[in-house]
Design an enzyme around this catalytic site. Structure first.
Site, PDB file in Angstrom:
ATOM      1  N   ASN A 118      23.246  66.367  58.141  1.00  0.00           N
ATOM      2  CA  ASN A 118      22.015  65.671  58.536  1.00  0.00           C
ATOM      3  C   ASN A 118      21.033  65.700  57.373  1.00  0.00           C
ATOM      4  O   ASN A 118      21.338  66.236  56.301  1.00  0.00           O
ATOM      5  CB  ASN A 118      21.420  66.298  59.805  1.00  0.00           C
ATOM      6  CG  ASN A 118      21.063  67.751  59.574  1.00  0.00           C
ATOM      7  OD1 ASN A 118      20.136  68.054  58.843  1.00  0.00           O
ATOM      8  ND2 ASN A 118      21.828  68.657  60.178  1.00  0.00           N
TER       9      ASN A 118
ATOM     10  N   ASP B 150      25.499  70.761  66.076  1.00  0.00           N
ATOM     11  CA  ASP B 150      25.906  71.262  67.394  1.00  0.00           C
ATOM     12  C   ASP B 150      27.415  71.129  67.592  1.00  0.00           C
ATOM     13  O   ASP B 150      27.998  71.823  68.410  1.00  0.00           O
ATOM     14  CB  ASP B 150      25.181  70.480  68.498  1.00  0.00           C
ATOM     15  CG  ASP B 150      23.698  70.839  68.540  1.00  0.00           C
ATOM     16  OD1 ASP B 150      23.383  72.036  68.384  1.00  0.00           O
ATOM     17  OD2 ASP B 150      22.865  69.928  68.704  1.00  0.00           O
TER      18      ASP B 150
ATOM     19  N   LYS C 271      42.600  64.347  51.744  1.00  0.00           N
ATOM     20  CA  LYS C 271      41.668  63.254  52.023  1.00  0.00           C
ATOM     21  C   LYS C 271      42.278  62.288  53.050  1.00  0.00           C
ATOM     22  O   LYS C 271      43.447  61.891  52.902  1.00  0.00           O
ATOM     23  CB  LYS C 271      41.363  62.516  50.706  1.00  0.00           C
ATOM     24  CG  LYS C 271      40.301  61.484  50.847  1.00  0.00           C
ATOM     25  CD  LYS C 271      40.007  60.830  49.502  1.00  0.00           C
ATOM     26  CE  LYS C 271      39.135  59.616  49.725  1.00  0.00           C
ATOM     27  NZ  LYS C 271      39.211  58.653  48.643  1.00  0.00           N
TER      28      LYS C 271
ATOM     29  N   PRO D  51      28.796  77.630  67.310  1.00  0.00           N
ATOM     30  CA  PRO D  51      28.031  78.696  67.982  1.00  0.00           C
ATOM     31  C   PRO D  51      26.540  78.387  67.927  1.00  0.00           C
ATOM     32  O   PRO D  51      26.055  77.866  66.914  1.00  0.00           O
ATOM     33  CB  PRO D  51      28.356  79.960  67.167  1.00  0.00           C
ATOM     34  CG  PRO D  51      29.007  79.508  65.908  1.00  0.00           C
ATOM     35  CD  PRO D  51      29.479  78.096  66.091  1.00  0.00           C
ATOM     36  N   ASP D  52      25.820  78.697  69.007  1.00  0.00           N
ATOM     37  CA  ASP D  52      24.359  78.530  69.004  1.00  0.00           C
ATOM     38  C   ASP D  52      23.749  79.824  68.441  1.00  0.00           C
ATOM     39  O   ASP D  52      23.607  80.824  69.155  1.00  0.00           O
ATOM     40  CB  ASP D  52      23.843  78.242  70.416  1.00  0.00           C
ATOM     41  CG  ASP D  52      22.366  77.852  70.399  1.00  0.00           C
ATOM     42  OD1 ASP D  52      21.606  78.421  69.575  1.00  0.00           O
ATOM     43  OD2 ASP D  52      21.972  76.983  71.190  1.00  0.00           O
ATOM     44  N   ILE D  53      23.413  79.793  67.164  1.00  0.00           N
ATOM     45  CA  ILE D  53      23.006  81.012  66.451  1.00  0.00           C
ATOM     46  C   ILE D  53      21.750  81.609  67.088  1.00  0.00           C
ATOM     47  O   ILE D  53      21.688  82.807  67.386  1.00  0.00           O
ATOM     48  CB  ILE D  53      22.737  80.691  64.950  1.00  0.00           C
ATOM     49  CG1 ILE D  53      23.968  80.019  64.332  1.00  0.00           C
ATOM     50  CG2 ILE D  53      22.379  81.967  64.185  1.00  0.00           C
ATOM     51  CD1 ILE D  53      23.723  79.375  62.988  1.00  0.00           C
TER      52      ILE D  53
ATOM     53  N   PHE E  63      12.963  76.169  66.303  1.00  0.00           N
ATOM     54  CA  PHE E  63      12.375  74.867  65.992  1.00  0.00           C
ATOM     55  C   PHE E  63      13.069  73.828  66.862  1.00  0.00           C
ATOM     56  O   PHE E  63      14.217  74.013  67.274  1.00  0.00           O
ATOM     57  CB  PHE E  63      12.588  74.515  64.509  1.00  0.00           C
ATOM     58  CG  PHE E  63      11.448  74.927  63.622  1.00  0.00           C
ATOM     59  CD1 PHE E  63      11.226  76.261  63.333  1.00  0.00           C
ATOM     60  CD2 PHE E  63      10.581  73.974  63.084  1.00  0.00           C
ATOM     61  CE1 PHE E  63      10.168  76.653  62.529  1.00  0.00           C
ATOM     62  CE2 PHE E  63       9.519  74.343  62.273  1.00  0.00           C
ATOM     63  CZ  PHE E  63       9.308  75.687  62.000  1.00  0.00           C
TER      64      PHE E  63
ATOM     65  N   LYS F 179      14.276  73.616  75.471  1.00  0.00           N
ATOM     66  CA  LYS F 179      15.070  74.415  74.517  1.00  0.00           C
ATOM     67  C   LYS F 179      14.578  75.854  74.492  1.00  0.00           C
ATOM     68  O   LYS F 179      15.361  76.795  74.444  1.00  0.00           O
ATOM     69  CB  LYS F 179      14.944  73.824  73.101  1.00  0.00           C
ATOM     70  CG  LYS F 179      15.931  72.723  72.827  1.00  0.00           C
ATOM     71  CD  LYS F 179      15.839  72.190  71.413  1.00  0.00           C
ATOM     72  CE  LYS F 179      16.652  70.904  71.328  1.00  0.00           C
ATOM     73  NZ  LYS F 179      16.427  70.143  70.131  1.00  0.00           N
TER      74      LYS F 179
ATOM     75  N   LYS G 231      17.095  78.854  75.550  1.00  0.00           N
ATOM     76  CA  LYS G 231      17.504  79.847  74.535  1.00  0.00           C
ATOM     77  C   LYS G 231      16.794  81.181  74.746  1.00  0.00           C
ATOM     78  O   LYS G 231      17.019  82.134  74.011  1.00  0.00           O
ATOM     79  CB  LYS G 231      17.225  79.293  73.134  1.00  0.00           C
ATOM     80  CG  LYS G 231      18.131  78.109  72.759  1.00  0.00           C
ATOM     81  CD  LYS G 231      17.799  77.529  71.392  1.00  0.00           C
ATOM     82  CE  LYS G 231      18.415  76.162  71.190  1.00  0.00           C
ATOM     83  NZ  LYS G 231      19.642  76.174  70.397  1.00  0.00           N
TER      84      LYS G 231
HETATM   85  O1  PMT Z   1      14.392  70.787  56.173  1.00  0.00           O
HETATM   86  P1  PMT Z   1      13.256  69.795  56.275  1.00  0.00           P
HETATM   87  O2  PMT Z   1      13.604  68.471  55.641  1.00  0.00           O
HETATM   88  O3  PMT Z   1      11.964  70.360  55.775  1.00  0.00           O
HETATM   89  O4  PMT Z   1      13.074  69.470  57.836  1.00  0.00           O
HETATM   90  C1  PMT Z   1      12.628  70.468  58.698  1.00  0.00           C
HETATM   91  C2  PMT Z   1      13.264  70.317  60.118  1.00  0.00           C
HETATM   92  C3  PMT Z   1      12.841  68.994  60.739  1.00  0.00           C
HETATM   93  C4  PMT Z   1      14.796  70.368  60.018  1.00  0.00           C
HETATM   94  C5  PMT Z   1      12.732  71.540  60.947  1.00  0.00           C
HETATM   95  O5  PMT Z   1      11.321  71.449  61.029  1.00  0.00           O
HETATM   96  C6  PMT Z   1      13.327  71.558  62.340  1.00  0.00           C
HETATM   97  O6  PMT Z   1      12.802  70.968  63.265  1.00  0.00           O
HETATM   98  N1  PMT Z   1      14.465  72.270  62.512  1.00  0.00           N
HETATM   99  C7  PMT Z   1      15.233  72.325  63.800  1.00  0.00           C
HETATM  100  C8  PMT Z   1      16.054  71.080  63.923  1.00  0.00           C
HETATM  101  C9  PMT Z   1      16.649  70.860  65.305  1.00  0.00           C
HETATM  102  O7  PMT Z   1      16.576  69.839  65.840  1.00  0.00           O
HETATM  103  O8  PMT Z   1      17.161  71.877  65.839  1.00  0.00           O
HETATM  104  P2  PMT Z   1      17.947  71.798  67.282  1.00  0.00           P
HETATM  105  O9  PMT Z   1      17.142  71.142  68.310  1.00  0.00           O
HETATM  106  O10 PMT Z   1      19.315  71.290  67.020  1.00  0.00           O
HETATM  107  O11 PMT Z   1      18.036  73.324  67.571  1.00  0.00           O
HETATM  108  C10 PMT Z   1      17.013  74.054  68.214  1.00  0.00           C
HETATM  109  C11 PMT Z   1      16.954  75.419  67.592  1.00  0.00           C
HETATM  110  O12 PMT Z   1      18.208  76.097  67.719  1.00  0.00           O
HETATM  111  C12 PMT Z   1      16.639  75.424  66.113  1.00  0.00           C
HETATM  112  O13 PMT Z   1      15.829  76.546  65.857  1.00  0.00           O
HETATM  113  C13 PMT Z   1      18.008  75.573  65.442  1.00  0.00           C
HETATM  114  O14 PMT Z   1      17.927  76.227  64.178  1.00  0.00           O
HETATM  115  C14 PMT Z   1      18.748  76.423  66.467  1.00  0.00           C
HETATM  116  N2  PMT Z   1      20.219  76.165  66.533  1.00  0.00           N
HETATM  117  C15 PMT Z   1      20.693  74.962  66.928  1.00  0.00           C
HETATM  118  C16 PMT Z   1      22.064  74.758  67.018  1.00  0.00           C
HETATM  119  C17 PMT Z   1      22.930  75.812  66.673  1.00  0.00           C
HETATM  120  N3  PMT Z   1      24.251  75.645  66.725  1.00  0.00           N
HETATM  121  N4  PMT Z   1      22.422  76.991  66.287  1.00  0.00           N
HETATM  122  C18 PMT Z   1      21.097  77.193  66.214  1.00  0.00           C
HETATM  123  O15 PMT Z   1      20.633  78.283  65.842  1.00  0.00           O
END
Ligand code: PMT
Length: 396
Positions: free
Chosen positions: A209, A278, A288, A305-307, A323, A337, A341
């Site tokens: 992404n 995800d 390839k 895994p959801d860390i 975030f 979320k 979580k």
């Molecule tokens: O890197 P930049 O260009 O500065 O951009 C910053 C950002 C937009 C990426 C940042 O501000 C941000 O929003 N990060 C979270 C992105 C997101 O959409 O996360 P999520 O909704 O997929 O996940 C929610 C939370 O779970 C996040 O804290 C993520 O780190 C965590 N997560 C998600 C999936 C996963 N498998 N493991 C996780 O730990």
């Protein structure tokens, strides 16, 4: 403008790195500081006061008997009018004098008479730096509460290679900015994730992404500046590593999960800033994937895994902050979320605000509801978030 309103007295001593002080002045002023320069005679053998007068728009003090200062007491006035005295470059000779309270130049006199903090950026040949006399002086200065910036290691003007180079002006600027930050996370350990992950499809392709890592790196800097010991686990990004931060580079969500789980035991705070995939391809092709006639290949995806959720579920979990980047319904999705979580605080941002740029607009969601922060640069928002985290830890 991270130094807006700060008054910095900059001492320049004799050394080839004196030419870099001009760039340092420019960077300090660009961040909003006002800079008053004082130079030693030896410094004027390398660069002229005129350069610094032009850059700062102020008279440059060089002479203890200078009458430009209203009451003829520049050595007293200069530190009284300053929030910080910074000496860069700081020669072995000037450091020795300061360590022993010798006041035989305007700069050493004003250093002895100062009532503001002192930071020095040593610059000298590696043998001079390694000499026991210099090391004794540095130990004395540290014990006296003087901040020692560097020195760096590398190729020296004399052609030798080793420790003793002055830190680059950008690094000195970062240290000056850090100096002015309240140490709200002193003694705390913070682990955070940043950037995207990359889930391989074959040896050259994958799912990823547009996260640049900027938000996570800004939070790492803000936590470090607040006194925390910071570990940053990041996906593939091109951000330079901020000094004083332990960086762990990973590629996939599974790598990120392992890197976090190996280190989480010792942490006080975990912040998930990374845009973690995800889903990943169930299997990456060894070779390839070739374009074939007929139906395009089908890619089967499996969950990663959801860390954040796994860290939050640990028996002795650190304070967890997440975030959420959404393209719509920010409040509803971010809060959902946060609850799923089971974390106390989530930072919501819209993807059009958050991804890639240097600024962002965020809203904090916690048990008390939602708090939008004024839009700003990622480092400004990172400092505001660190302040909120310190409050949650009871370290306001
Ligand atoms: O890197 P930049 O260009 O500065 O951009 C910053 C950002 C937009 C990426 C940042 O501000 C941000 O929003 N990060 C979270 C992105 C997101 O959409 O996360 P999520 O909704 O997929 O996940 C929610 C939370 O779970 C996040 O804290 C993520 O780190 C965590 N997560 C998600 C999936 C996963 N498998 N493991 C996780 O730990």
């Amino acid at each position: 403008m991270e130094l807006k309103g700060k008054r910095i007295a900059l001492g320049i001593t004799g050394g080839i790195a004196a030419y870099k002080a001009a760039e340092l002045v420019r960077l300090l002023i660009k961040q909003g500081a006002s800079v008053q320069v004082a130079m030693t005679d030896a410094a004027m053998r390398f660069v002229t006061p005129l350069t610094f007068q032009a850059l700062t728009g102020r008279h440059v003090f060089t002479d203890p008997w200078d009458v430009q200062s209203g009451n003829g007491m520049a050595h007293i006035n200069l530190s009284r009018e300053s929030d910080l005295l910074l000496i860069a470059p700081a020669s072995a000779d000037t450091l020795a004098k300061i360590a022993h309270g010798i006041a035989d130049t305007l700069l050493t006199t004003l250093t002895l008479a100062r009532n503001c903090p002192l930071l020095v950026a040593p610059a000298m040949n590696r043998e001079m730096w390694g000499n026991p006399a210099t090391q004794r002086n540095i130990a004395t200065l540290r014990a006296d509460g003087v901040g020692i910036l560097g020195p760096a290691s590398g190729e020296q003007a004399c052609g030798e290679i080793g420790e003793g180079r002055m830190l680059e002006p950008e690094d000195i600027l970062e240290a000056v900015i850090a100096h002015f930050q309240p140490k709200r996370l002193a003694g705390r350990k913070v682990l955070l994730t940043a950037g995207p992950t990359f889930e391989a499809l074959d040896p050259v392709r994958g799912i990823t992404n547009l996260s640049s890592g900027k938000m996570g790196f800004a939070i790492a800097r803000a936590a470090r500046d607040a006194g925390a010991e910071v570990t940053l686990v990041c996906g593939p990004v091109s951000q330079p590593t901020p000094s004083g931060i332990t960086r762990v580079d990973v590629t996939s969500a599974q790598d990120m999960y392992q890197a976090v789980m190996q280190r989480i035991g010792a942490q006080d705070v975990f912040i998930g800033v990374a845009a973690v995939a995800d889903y990943r391809p169930a299997a990456a092709a060894e070779h390839k994937i070739k374009k074939e006639d007929g139906a395009p290949p089908t890619i089967t995806l499996v969950r990663t895994p959801d860390i954040l959720a796994e860290v939050a579920a640990l028996p002795a979990a650190p304070l967890c902050v997440g975030f959420a980047a959404e393209s719509r319904n920010l409040a509803e999705y971010a809060e959902r979320k946060r609850r799923s979580k089971k974390i106390p605080l989530i930072v919501g941002n819209l993807i059009q605000d958050g991804f890639g740029g240097d600024s962002n607009a965020v809203t904090l969601f916690d048990d008390r509801g939602e708090t939008p922060l004024p839009p700003g640069s990622k480092i400004e928002l990172a400092r505001a978030l660190v302040e909120r985290i310190a409050l949650l830890l009871g370290n306001a």
